[in-house]
Design a protein around this motif. Structure first.
Motif, PDB file in Angstrom:
ATOM      1  N   LEU A   1     -23.858  -9.003   1.843  1.00 42.88           N
ATOM      2  CA  LEU A   1     -23.438  -7.621   2.060  1.00 42.88           C
ATOM      3  C   LEU A   1     -23.032  -6.948   0.748  1.00 42.88           C
ATOM      4  O   LEU A   1     -23.225  -5.742   0.581  1.00 42.88           O
ATOM      5  CB  LEU A   1     -22.284  -7.587   3.060  1.00 42.88           C
ATOM      6  N   CYS A   2     -22.485  -7.726  -0.170  1.00 41.88           N
ATOM      7  CA  CYS A   2     -22.137  -7.184  -1.487  1.00 41.88           C
ATOM      8  C   CYS A   2     -23.395  -6.717  -2.214  1.00 41.88           C
ATOM      9  O   CYS A   2     -23.405  -5.649  -2.846  1.00 41.88           O
ATOM     10  CB  CYS A   2     -21.397  -8.239  -2.303  1.00 41.88           C
ATOM     11  N   GLU A   3     -24.459  -7.496  -2.123  1.00 38.45           N
ATOM     12  CA  GLU A   3     -25.719  -7.114  -2.750  1.00 38.45           C
ATOM     13  C   GLU A   3     -26.316  -5.879  -2.079  1.00 38.45           C
ATOM     14  O   GLU A   3     -26.827  -4.977  -2.751  1.00 38.45           O
ATOM     15  CB  GLU A   3     -26.697  -8.285  -2.698  1.00 38.45           C
ATOM     16  N   ILE A   4     -26.255  -5.823  -0.748  1.00 35.12           N
ATOM     17  CA  ILE A   4     -26.767  -4.653  -0.033  1.00 35.12           C
ATOM     18  C   ILE A   4     -25.991  -3.412  -0.448  1.00 35.12           C
ATOM     19  O   ILE A   4     -26.575  -2.350  -0.705  1.00 35.12           O
ATOM     20  CB  ILE A   4     -26.673  -4.866   1.497  1.00 35.12           C
ATOM     21  N   ARG A   5     -24.675  -3.531  -0.546  1.00 35.40           N
ATOM     22  CA  ARG A   5     -23.848  -2.387  -0.929  1.00 35.40           C
ATOM     23  C   ARG A   5     -24.213  -1.890  -2.334  1.00 35.40           C
ATOM     24  O   ARG A   5     -24.323  -0.687  -2.573  1.00 35.40           O
ATOM     25  CB  ARG A   5     -22.371  -2.765  -0.864  1.00 35.40           C
ATOM     26  N   GLY A   6     -24.419  -2.816  -3.277  1.00 33.56           N
ATOM     27  CA  GLY A   6     -24.800  -2.423  -4.632  1.00 33.56           C
ATOM     28  C   GLY A   6     -26.153  -1.729  -4.664  1.00 33.56           C
ATOM     29  O   GLY A   6     -26.334  -0.743  -5.390  1.00 33.56           O
ATOM     30  N   LEU A   7     -27.103  -2.208  -3.876  1.00 39.88           N
ATOM     31  CA  LEU A   7     -28.425  -1.601  -3.818  1.00 39.88           C
ATOM     32  C   LEU A   7     -28.374  -0.213  -3.174  1.00 39.88           C
ATOM     33  O   LEU A   7     -29.048   0.721  -3.621  1.00 39.88           O
ATOM     34  CB  LEU A   7     -29.378  -2.514  -3.043  1.00 39.88           C
ATOM     35  N   VAL A   8     -27.556  -0.083  -2.130  1.00 40.56           N
ATOM     36  CA  VAL A   8     -27.412   1.223  -1.477  1.00 40.56           C
ATOM     37  C   VAL A   8     -26.733   2.220  -2.417  1.00 40.56           C
ATOM     38  O   VAL A   8     -27.077   3.401  -2.428  1.00 40.56           O
ATOM     39  CB  VAL A   8     -26.628   1.080  -0.156  1.00 40.56           C
ATOM     40  N   ASP A   9     -25.784   1.756  -3.211  1.00 40.66           N
ATOM     41  CA  ASP A   9     -25.146   2.634  -4.210  1.00 40.66           C
ATOM     42  C   ASP A   9     -26.200   3.233  -5.133  1.00 40.66           C
ATOM     43  O   ASP A   9     -26.131   4.414  -5.494  1.00 40.66           O
ATOM     44  CB  ASP A   9     -24.119   1.847  -5.037  1.00 40.66           C
ATOM     45  N   PHE A  10     -27.171   2.409  -5.535  1.00 44.19           N
ATOM     46  CA  PHE A  10     -28.242   2.896  -6.410  1.00 44.19           C
ATOM     47  C   PHE A  10     -29.063   3.981  -5.705  1.00 44.19           C
ATOM     48  O   PHE A  10     -29.320   5.050  -6.274  1.00 44.19           O
ATOM     49  CB  PHE A  10     -29.155   1.748  -6.827  1.00 44.19           C
ATOM     50  N   VAL A  11     -29.474   3.705  -4.464  1.00 41.51           N
ATOM     51  CA  VAL A  11     -30.283   4.680  -3.723  1.00 41.51           C
ATOM     52  C   VAL A  11     -29.512   5.983  -3.537  1.00 41.51           C
ATOM     53  O   VAL A  11     -30.065   7.083  -3.675  1.00 41.51           O
ATOM     54  CB  VAL A  11     -30.694   4.093  -2.351  1.00 41.51           C
ATOM     55  N   GLU A  12     -28.233   5.868  -3.253  1.00 40.67           N
ATOM     56  CA  GLU A  12     -27.397   7.047  -3.059  1.00 40.67           C
ATOM     57  C   GLU A  12     -27.344   7.889  -4.335  1.00 40.67           C
ATOM     58  O   GLU A  12     -27.421   9.112  -4.285  1.00 40.67           O
ATOM     59  CB  GLU A  12     -25.993   6.611  -2.641  1.00 40.67           C
ATOM     60  N   GLN A  13     -27.204   7.227  -5.480  1.00 45.03           N
ATOM     61  CA  GLN A  13     -27.167   7.948  -6.746  1.00 45.03           C
ATOM     62  C   GLN A  13     -28.501   8.633  -7.030  1.00 45.03           C
ATOM     63  O   GLN A  13     -28.541   9.772  -7.496  1.00 45.03           O
ATOM     64  CB  GLN A  13     -26.809   7.002  -7.895  1.00 45.03           C
ATOM     65  N   VAL A  14     -29.591   7.952  -6.746  1.00 41.96           N
ATOM     66  CA  VAL A  14     -30.916   8.554  -6.955  1.00 41.96           C
ATOM     67  C   VAL A  14     -31.075   9.810  -6.100  1.00 41.96           C
ATOM     68  O   VAL A  14     -31.630  10.823  -6.550  1.00 41.96           O
ATOM     69  CB  VAL A  14     -32.026   7.536  -6.613  1.00 41.96           C
ATOM     70  N   SER A  15     -30.559   9.774  -4.885  1.00 44.22           N
ATOM     71  CA  SER A  15     -30.726  10.913  -3.971  1.00 44.22           C
ATOM     72  C   SER A  15     -29.955  12.140  -4.422  1.00 44.22           C
ATOM     73  O   SER A  15     -30.193  13.238  -3.925  1.00 44.22           O
ATOM     74  CB  SER A  15     -30.289  10.517  -2.557  1.00 44.22           C
ATOM     75  N   HIS A  16     -29.015  11.993  -5.354  1.00 49.23           N
ATOM     76  CA  HIS A  16     -28.230  13.125  -5.846  1.00 49.23           C
ATOM     77  C   HIS A  16     -28.929  13.831  -7.000  1.00 49.23           C
ATOM     78  O   HIS A  16     -28.269  14.318  -7.927  1.00 49.23           O
ATOM     79  CB  HIS A  16     -26.844  12.646  -6.292  1.00 49.23           C
ATOM     80  N   ALA A  17     -30.222  13.885  -6.962  1.00 51.36           N
ATOM     81  CA  ALA A  17     -31.002  14.527  -8.030  1.00 51.36           C
ATOM     82  C   ALA A  17     -30.658  16.011  -8.112  1.00 51.36           C
ATOM     83  O   ALA A  17     -30.247  16.626  -7.126  1.00 51.36           O
ATOM     84  CB  ALA A  17     -32.489  14.350  -7.769  1.00 51.36           C
ATOM     85  N   PRO A  18     -30.813  16.620  -9.296  1.00 55.57           N
ATOM     86  CA  PRO A  18     -30.517  18.047  -9.452  1.00 55.57           C
ATOM     87  C   PRO A  18     -31.357  18.919  -8.525  1.00 55.57           C
ATOM     88  O   PRO A  18     -32.439  18.529  -8.079  1.00 55.57           O
ATOM     89  CB  PRO A  18     -30.862  18.307 -10.923  1.00 55.57           C
ATOM     90  N   GLU A  19     -30.831  20.116  -8.253  1.00 55.17           N
ATOM     91  CA  GLU A  19     -31.544  21.055  -7.385  1.00 55.17           C
ATOM     92  C   GLU A  19     -32.788  21.625  -8.062  1.00 55.17           C
ATOM     93  O   GLU A  19     -33.718  22.064  -7.394  1.00 55.17           O
ATOM     94  CB  GLU A  19     -30.605  22.199  -6.989  1.00 55.17           C
ATOM     95  N   SER A  20     -32.798  21.616  -9.389  1.00 51.10           N
ATOM     96  CA  SER A  20     -33.909  22.237 -10.137  1.00 51.10           C
ATOM     97  C   SER A  20     -35.128  21.325 -10.169  1.00 51.10           C
ATOM     98  O   SER A  20     -35.613  20.939 -11.240  1.00 51.10           O
ATOM     99  CB  SER A  20     -33.449  22.569 -11.564  1.00 51.10           C
ATOM    100  N   LEU A  21     -35.654  20.987  -8.993  1.00 58.72           N
ATOM    101  CA  LEU A  21     -36.799  20.078  -8.916  1.00 58.72           C
ATOM    102  C   LEU A  21     -38.062  20.704  -9.501  1.00 58.72           C
ATOM    103  O   LEU A  21     -39.011  19.991  -9.823  1.00 58.72           O
ATOM    104  CB  LEU A  21     -37.045  19.675  -7.459  1.00 58.72           C
ATOM    105  N   HIS A  22     -38.061  22.032  -9.662  1.00 58.53           N
ATOM    106  CA  HIS A  22     -39.235  22.692 -10.247  1.00 58.53           C
ATOM    107  C   HIS A  22     -39.460  22.244 -11.689  1.00 58.53           C
ATOM    108  O   HIS A  22     -40.566  22.387 -12.217  1.00 58.53           O
ATOM    109  CB  HIS A  22     -39.056  24.211 -10.203  1.00 58.53           C
ATOM    110  N   LEU A  23     -38.438  21.690 -12.328  1.00 54.14           N
ATOM    111  CA  LEU A  23     -38.594  21.244 -13.710  1.00 54.14           C
ATOM    112  C   LEU A  23     -39.491  20.007 -13.819  1.00 54.14           C
ATOM    113  O   LEU A  23     -39.826  19.590 -14.926  1.00 54.14           O
ATOM    114  CB  LEU A  23     -37.231  20.943 -14.336  1.00 54.14           C
TER     115      LEU A  23
END
Length: 347
Positions: free
Chosen positions: A182-204
């Protein structure tokens, strides 16, 4: 293009060439060569990311003596920490990302040496801001996001005990405890969560440099999906044996993961939609919720034996509540209340 922008670009070009000339004049030829490679890979020119040949030249430092890998990482970090240009910062991060993904272990190990403790290799770009113009301001948000993603890549590698690579690692889970899993799953999910916080300016992403950044992050996201799938499948096999806290943590992680789905689809434009992955996440989450509901429905009978008689009290017990809380049925459904249960002494 405005006159100010034109003059700025000319100044940056002049500074890049001057820096290369100054680095090449060092008497230590091999060290000088590494620094020149770093400078050429991290110019102020926004149009394109570092070329494959420039990245290969930087990575070649890791295949030399023990001194050159450290010199290479120090040169990139010095460049990153001193620049006020969003373009240069993105190129430095892009180069570091290639080291993590494709570089030799000597470079990777020099990069990951104590970055989490705030040392020289910590990225520390949470407040980065290039206010040269509107586009630079937008690029600054990509710098901050990309630095966080790259830090999470290194964190995931520490959690897993190995670097994320293209080929992947088939993990054997027979000797892995549920807590570690579960510790490994939590660390991997933290990564996915951070990736999903991409900037709004996707047109760049129309800018080749930003597109190249997203492509590298997309590749890492695909590797992390594979790592998550292995661990979630193992959790599915164990779901009936997980303790209350472990089951709660598993369901929480999978819910967090599902909340990222839509933002990821937009960021990667369906490049990593992977329906089978999300089907697995939903199925295991539902199984976990079903086991939780089954556990919540259990009753506990407490028998208190007196001197001449028995006093029996039955109360609804919910292991998912905090100590001192009870679950009761109200007019609008189940509610939680705090109470203090006193059992009178028996004479």
């Amino acid at each position: 293009m405005s006159l100010r922008k034109t003059l700025t670009n000319l100044l940056h070009t002049f500074n890049d060439k001057t820096a290369v000339i100054a680095a090449s004049l060092s008497l230590k030829r091999r060290v000088s060569s590494v620094r020149v490679h770093v400078l050429r890979a991290t110019t102020h020119r926004l149009a394109i990311p570092p070329s494959e040949s420039q990245i290969a030249a930087v990575l070649s430092a890791g295949r030399s003596s023990y001194l050159l890998p450290r010199t290479c990482i120090e040169a990139i970090m010095d460049r990153l920490h001193r620049t006020q240009s969003a373009t240069v910062a993105l190129k430095c991060l892009f180069t570091l990302h290639n080291i993590v993904s494709e570089g030799p272990l000597t470079l990777k190990d020099n990069l990951s040496h104590y970055p989490s403790r705030g040392g020289h290799n910590a990225l520390n770009l949470a407040t980065f801001r290039d206010d040269t113009d509107v586009q630079s301001l937008e690029l600054s948000s990509w710098v901050r996001w990309y630095a966080n993603v790259l830090e999470n890549v290194l964190t995931v590698s520490r959690v897993l005990g190995y670097y994320l690579i293209n080929k992947g690692v088939e993990r054997e889970f027979s000797g892995v405890s549920s807590v570690e899993l579960l510790c490994e799953i939590r660390g991997l999910v933290d990564f996915v969560e951070q990736v999903s916080h991409a900037p709004e300016s996707l047109h760049l992403q129309r800018i080749d440099l930003v597109y190249g950044v997203v492509r590298l992050v997309c590749d890492d996201y695909g590797r992390v999906q594979r790592e998550i799938s292995q661990r979630v499948e193992e959790s599915e096999r164990r779901v009936g044996d997980l303790g209350v806290n472990e089951l709660r943590e598993l369901v929480r992680c999978l819910k967090r993961l599902e909340e990222c789905k839509e933002r990821l689809v937009v960021l990667f434009v369906n490049r990593k939609k992977n329906d089978s992955f999300w089907d697995l996440i939903g199925r295991v989450k539902n199984k976990g919720v079903a086991v939780m509901e089954d556990t919540e429905g259990k009753w506990l009978t407490v028998v208190v034996k007196g001197r001449n008689d028995f006093t029996e009290s039955t109360r609804f017990t919910n292991p998912f509540l905090e100590p001192g809380e009870i679950l009761y049925s109200g007019p609008t459904g189940w509610r939680v209340a705090t109470c203090q249960l006193t059992v009178p002494g028996l004479g």
